[in-house]
Design a protein around this motif. Sequence first.
Motif: not given
Length: 308
Positions: A5-31
């Motif tokens: 995250x430290x290597x990214x600008x504000x938009x890149x950081x937010x986008x990376x975090x958003x991707x990781x949130x989406x990843x957690x959704x699929x992990x919780x709902x569908x093995x």
Amino acid sequence: MKRDLDRLGPLGRYSLVSDRISRSVIGAYSTSFGLATRLLGSRHRDHVRNIYALVRVADELVDGVATEAGIPAEQQHRMLDQLEADTESGMRLGYSSNPIIHAFARTARDSGFADELTRPFFASMRTDLQTPSAGDSAAGAEERVGFGQKEHADYVYGSAEVVGLMCLRVFARDESYSPEEERTLEHGARNLGAAFQNVNFLRDLGDDTQRLGRSYLTEEGTVDDRTKERWIVAIREQIAAAAQTIPLLPGDARLAVLSALRLFSALTDSLAQTPAAELPRRRIRVTGPHKAALFFRTICEMRMGAKR
């Protein structure tokens, strides 16, 4: 994670975090789908997870979570309308304050699709809000809504086939196909999405009819052995049509798609062996060891084929 995250600008950081949130959704709902996405090439993985996450959020809204939270039916309609409007805005602008929508919007823009695929999806979600259970946890079987052939086809196109087309746009975004190959791939993506949906209709027969008051497979609201067999035949035809197009996919998408296809083929075989009267009472599953063996066998076959 912090170093990334430290290597990214504000938009890149937010986008990376958003991707990781989406990843957690699929992990919780569908093995199953979570495992399948791990078999995708790294350039596809987050994009497919981002699609799944938005679809899941909308699906949960219309499938009883909002009702359980005490949200009245009218408000649920407004919430779904707002989710669609925010999704279209995110795709247009390339940004959303909702991380799930932001991740999906980036995927849509990178993959070249927009509301021509999201609008049919939200139309099908809106159909679910027309059923008696929307806003009424006491809805019963006597209020069940049945789907005729056209209603079923329209619903499945919006709820599943367009999701297959979204994933295809992800896989094909850096590829060059002839118009004929594009038509073939789209036919396969739609059939695979429809097969997945129809399998789940049979697996979720009890929950759909008893809790949600929906009968996706018949107008009458019941499925007998003859009706079940008709749907098994249709699903197998859809799986076969999808399988024919897998060789056209880029190499780093084939393994995941073939593994998912074989998983649902195994589910179809189990459903075929289960009497229709049992389907409302238990959800058919592929056991963990069987699933692992199926995926491992597919990986080995693909690797052996690549060496030839």
